[in-house]
Design a protein around this motif. Structure first.
Motif, PDB file in Angstrom:
ATOM      1  N   THR A 182       0.940  -1.186   0.051  1.00 44.80           N
ATOM      2  CA  THR A 182       0.082  -0.183  -0.021  1.00 44.80           C
ATOM      3  C   THR A 182       1.018   1.189   0.134  1.00 44.80           C
ATOM      4  O   THR A 182       0.171   2.383  -0.440  1.00 44.80           O
ATOM      5  CB  THR A 182      -1.050   0.200   0.883  1.00 44.80           C
ATOM      6  OG1 THR A 182      -0.415   0.226   2.554  1.00 44.80           O
ATOM      7  CG2 THR A 182      -2.026  -1.139   1.237  1.00 44.80           C
ATOM      8  N   GLY A 183       1.983   1.280   0.361  1.00 46.19           N
ATOM      9  CA  GLY A 183       2.556   2.216   0.353  1.00 46.19           C
ATOM     10  C   GLY A 183       3.012   2.815   1.686  1.00 46.19           C
ATOM     11  O   GLY A 183       3.693   3.797   2.106  1.00 46.19           O
ATOM     12  N   ARG A 184       2.076   2.596   2.825  1.00 47.69           N
ATOM     13  CA  ARG A 184       2.304   2.392   4.021  1.00 47.69           C
ATOM     14  C   ARG A 184       3.517   1.517   5.313  1.00 47.69           C
ATOM     15  O   ARG A 184       2.572   0.249   4.817  1.00 47.69           O
ATOM     16  CB  ARG A 184       0.341   2.548   4.560  1.00 47.69           C
ATOM     17  CG  ARG A 184       0.218   3.925   4.498  1.00 47.69           C
ATOM     18  CD  ARG A 184      -1.606   4.093   5.085  1.00 47.69           C
ATOM     19  NE  ARG A 184      -2.143   4.580   4.526  1.00 47.69           N
ATOM     20  CZ  ARG A 184      -3.203   5.216   4.635  1.00 47.69           C
ATOM     21  NH1 ARG A 184      -3.610   4.433   5.723  1.00 47.69           N
ATOM     22  NH2 ARG A 184      -3.800   6.232   3.764  1.00 47.69           N
ATOM     23  N   GLY A 185       3.550   1.425   6.157  1.00 48.54           N
ATOM     24  CA  GLY A 185       4.396   1.201   6.914  1.00 48.54           C
ATOM     25  C   GLY A 185       6.114   0.709   5.890  1.00 48.54           C
ATOM     26  O   GLY A 185       6.633   1.440   5.190  1.00 48.54           O
ATOM     27  N   LYS A 186       6.655   0.136   6.810  1.00 44.64           N
ATOM     28  CA  LYS A 186       8.148  -0.845   5.884  1.00 44.64           C
ATOM     29  C   LYS A 186       7.730  -0.730   4.452  1.00 44.64           C
ATOM     30  O   LYS A 186       6.459  -2.041   4.544  1.00 44.64           O
ATOM     31  CB  LYS A 186       9.241  -1.493   7.283  1.00 44.64           C
ATOM     32  CG  LYS A 186      10.008  -1.761   6.815  1.00 44.64           C
ATOM     33  CD  LYS A 186      10.089  -2.976   7.930  1.00 44.64           C
ATOM     34  CE  LYS A 186      12.194  -3.019   7.518  1.00 44.64           C
ATOM     35  NZ  LYS A 186      12.620  -3.509   8.375  1.00 44.64           N
ATOM     36  N   ALA A 187       8.649  -0.900   4.038  1.00 42.95           N
ATOM     37  CA  ALA A 187       8.228  -1.418   2.311  1.00 42.95           C
ATOM     38  C   ALA A 187       9.000  -3.034   2.836  1.00 42.95           C
ATOM     39  O   ALA A 187       9.892  -3.058   3.184  1.00 42.95           O
ATOM     40  CB  ALA A 187       9.708  -0.989   1.296  1.00 42.95           C
ATOM     41  N   PRO A 188       8.021  -3.488   1.664  1.00 45.53           N
ATOM     42  CA  PRO A 188       8.512  -5.452   1.606  1.00 45.53           C
ATOM     43  C   PRO A 188       9.820  -5.506   0.958  1.00 45.53           C
ATOM     44  O   PRO A 188      10.478  -4.604   0.364  1.00 45.53           O
ATOM     45  CB  PRO A 188       7.018  -5.568   0.663  1.00 45.53           C
ATOM     46  CG  PRO A 188       6.398  -4.611   0.131  1.00 45.53           C
ATOM     47  CD  PRO A 188       6.754  -3.200   0.887  1.00 45.53           C
TER      48      PRO A 188
ATOM     49  N   ALA B 249      14.459  -4.910  -4.629  1.00 44.25           N
ATOM     50  CA  ALA B 249      14.465  -3.472  -6.467  1.00 44.25           C
ATOM     51  C   ALA B 249      15.124  -2.826  -6.260  1.00 44.25           C
ATOM     52  O   ALA B 249      15.960  -2.024  -6.612  1.00 44.25           O
ATOM     53  CB  ALA B 249      13.344  -4.376  -7.100  1.00 44.25           C
ATOM     54  N   LEU B 250      15.007  -1.873  -5.278  1.00 43.98           N
ATOM     55  CA  LEU B 250      15.572  -0.834  -4.748  1.00 43.98           C
ATOM     56  C   LEU B 250      16.725  -0.629  -4.830  1.00 43.98           C
ATOM     57  O   LEU B 250      17.909   0.432  -5.310  1.00 43.98           O
ATOM     58  CB  LEU B 250      14.975   0.184  -3.651  1.00 43.98           C
ATOM     59  CG  LEU B 250      13.065   0.566  -3.594  1.00 43.98           C
ATOM     60  CD1 LEU B 250      13.452   1.329  -2.410  1.00 43.98           C
ATOM     61  CD2 LEU B 250      12.606   1.430  -4.997  1.00 43.98           C
ATOM     62  N   ALA B 251      17.272  -1.678  -3.991  1.00 51.72           N
ATOM     63  CA  ALA B 251      19.406  -2.132  -4.262  1.00 51.72           C
ATOM     64  C   ALA B 251      19.668  -1.959  -5.003  1.00 51.72           C
ATOM     65  O   ALA B 251      20.816  -2.179  -5.352  1.00 51.72           O
ATOM     66  CB  ALA B 251      19.156  -2.890  -3.188  1.00 51.72           C
ATOM     67  N   GLN B 252      18.851  -2.458  -5.997  1.00 48.93           N
ATOM     68  CA  GLN B 252      19.466  -2.927  -7.689  1.00 48.93           C
ATOM     69  C   GLN B 252      19.648  -1.999  -8.452  1.00 48.93           C
ATOM     70  O   GLN B 252      19.430  -1.999  -9.585  1.00 48.93           O
ATOM     71  CB  GLN B 252      18.701  -4.130  -8.212  1.00 48.93           C
ATOM     72  CG  GLN B 252      19.216  -5.743  -6.885  1.00 48.93           C
ATOM     73  CD  GLN B 252      17.862  -6.588  -7.589  1.00 48.93           C
ATOM     74  OE1 GLN B 252      17.173  -6.595  -8.633  1.00 48.93           O
ATOM     75  NE2 GLN B 252      18.711  -7.660  -7.052  1.00 48.93           N
ATOM     76  N   GLY B 253      18.925  -0.748  -7.760  1.00 51.66           N
ATOM     77  CA  GLY B 253      18.723   0.484  -8.795  1.00 51.66           C
ATOM     78  C   GLY B 253      17.408   0.750  -9.417  1.00 51.66           C
ATOM     79  O   GLY B 253      17.342   1.537  -9.886  1.00 51.66           O
ATOM     80  N   LYS B 254      16.448   0.161  -9.349  1.00 51.63           N
ATOM     81  CA  LYS B 254      14.925   0.741  -9.680  1.00 51.63           C
ATOM     82  C   LYS B 254      14.599   1.954  -8.885  1.00 51.63           C
ATOM     83  O   LYS B 254      15.031   1.211  -7.861  1.00 51.63           O
ATOM     84  CB  LYS B 254      14.133  -0.776  -9.614  1.00 51.63           C
ATOM     85  CG  LYS B 254      14.317  -2.203 -10.786  1.00 51.63           C
ATOM     86  CD  LYS B 254      14.021  -2.874 -10.818  1.00 51.63           C
ATOM     87  CE  LYS B 254      14.073  -3.828 -12.190  1.00 51.63           C
ATOM     88  NZ  LYS B 254      12.975  -4.986 -12.454  1.00 51.63           N
ATOM     89  N   THR B 255      13.471   1.776  -9.508  1.00 53.51           N
ATOM     90  CA  THR B 255      12.266   2.891  -8.028  1.00 53.51           C
ATOM     91  C   THR B 255      11.450   2.362  -8.338  1.00 53.51           C
ATOM     92  O   THR B 255      11.124   1.810  -8.279  1.00 53.51           O
ATOM     93  CB  THR B 255      12.941   4.528  -9.247  1.00 53.51           C
ATOM     94  OG1 THR B 255      11.877   4.082 -10.333  1.00 53.51           O
ATOM     95  CG2 THR B 255      13.958   4.554  -9.491  1.00 53.51           C
ATOM     96  N   ARG B 256      10.856   2.894  -7.097  1.00 53.56           N
ATOM     97  CA  ARG B 256       9.393   2.661  -6.397  1.00 53.56           C
ATOM     98  C   ARG B 256       8.694   3.062  -7.733  1.00 53.56           C
ATOM     99  O   ARG B 256       7.129   2.355  -7.941  1.00 53.56           O
ATOM    100  CB  ARG B 256       9.111   3.185  -5.581  1.00 53.56           C
ATOM    101  CG  ARG B 256       9.609   3.108  -3.597  1.00 53.56           C
ATOM    102  CD  ARG B 256       8.890   3.740  -2.836  1.00 53.56           C
ATOM    103  NE  ARG B 256       9.648   3.126  -2.002  1.00 53.56           N
ATOM    104  CZ  ARG B 256       9.264   3.567  -0.658  1.00 53.56           C
ATOM    105  NH1 ARG B 256       7.956   4.822  -0.396  1.00 53.56           N
ATOM    106  NH2 ARG B 256       9.831   3.268   0.352  1.00 53.56           N
ATOM    107  N   ASP B 257       8.433   4.608  -8.835  1.00 54.70           N
ATOM    108  CA  ASP B 257       7.866   4.544  -9.537  1.00 54.70           C
ATOM    109  C   ASP B 257       7.942   3.134 -10.590  1.00 54.70           C
ATOM    110  O   ASP B 257       6.822   2.893 -11.289  1.00 54.70           O
ATOM    111  CB  ASP B 257       8.518   5.466 -11.003  1.00 54.70           C
ATOM    112  CG  ASP B 257       8.329   6.875  -9.915  1.00 54.70           C
ATOM    113  OD1 ASP B 257       7.723   6.632  -9.135  1.00 54.70           O
ATOM    114  OD2 ASP B 257       8.701   7.806  -9.861  1.00 54.70           O
TER     115      ASP B 257
END
Length: 121
Positions: free
Chosen positions: A95-101, A107-115
């Motif tokens: 949902t975008g609330r709380g701690k990210a799964p 995926a963010l660590a691999q360079g992707k964005t939340r978008d």
């Protein structure tokens, strides 16, 4: 300590307690009388009847009324929040609330964005 000494000591303490309670009542009465006289004088000065005073005492103060009203309302059920992000392979959502799964954090660590994971772009 023998039983006789204990009983005598207990009796002495109880007498002292009784004496102090009487002293406290006398002190309270001594302090109350001028206040009662002041209240009666104010009632006469402002033409307040005992019935009006009783009615005012029966009313709850505004703060107590608000607290009672707030407590009287049933707790509202939490509304569900629609998911905002979806993993393209597994279909997992967040949902975008709380701690990210973990899948999003990896995926963010691999360079992707939340978008990249937004459901409604």
């Amino acid at each position: 300590m023998t039983r006789d000494n204990y009983a005598a000591l207990q009796l002495k303490i109880e007498k002292e307690i009784t004496r102090l309670q009487k002293q406290a009542k006398a002190l309270q009465a001594k302090q109350r009388n001028p206040i009662i006289a002041s209240i009666i004088q104010s009632m006469r000065e402002y033409d307040i009847s005992p019935d009006e005073l009783a009615a005012a005492l029966a009313k709850k103060p505004a703060a107590a009324r608000r607290k009672a009203e707030n407590n009287a309302e049933p707790p509202q059920a939490r509304r569900t929040v629609p998911p905002k992000y979806r993993h393209p392979d597994t279909g997992d959502t967040w949902t975008g609330r709380g701690k990210a799964p973990r899948w999003l954090a990896d995926a963010l660590a691999q360079g992707k964005t939340r978008d990249d994971f937004l459901i409604n772009k």
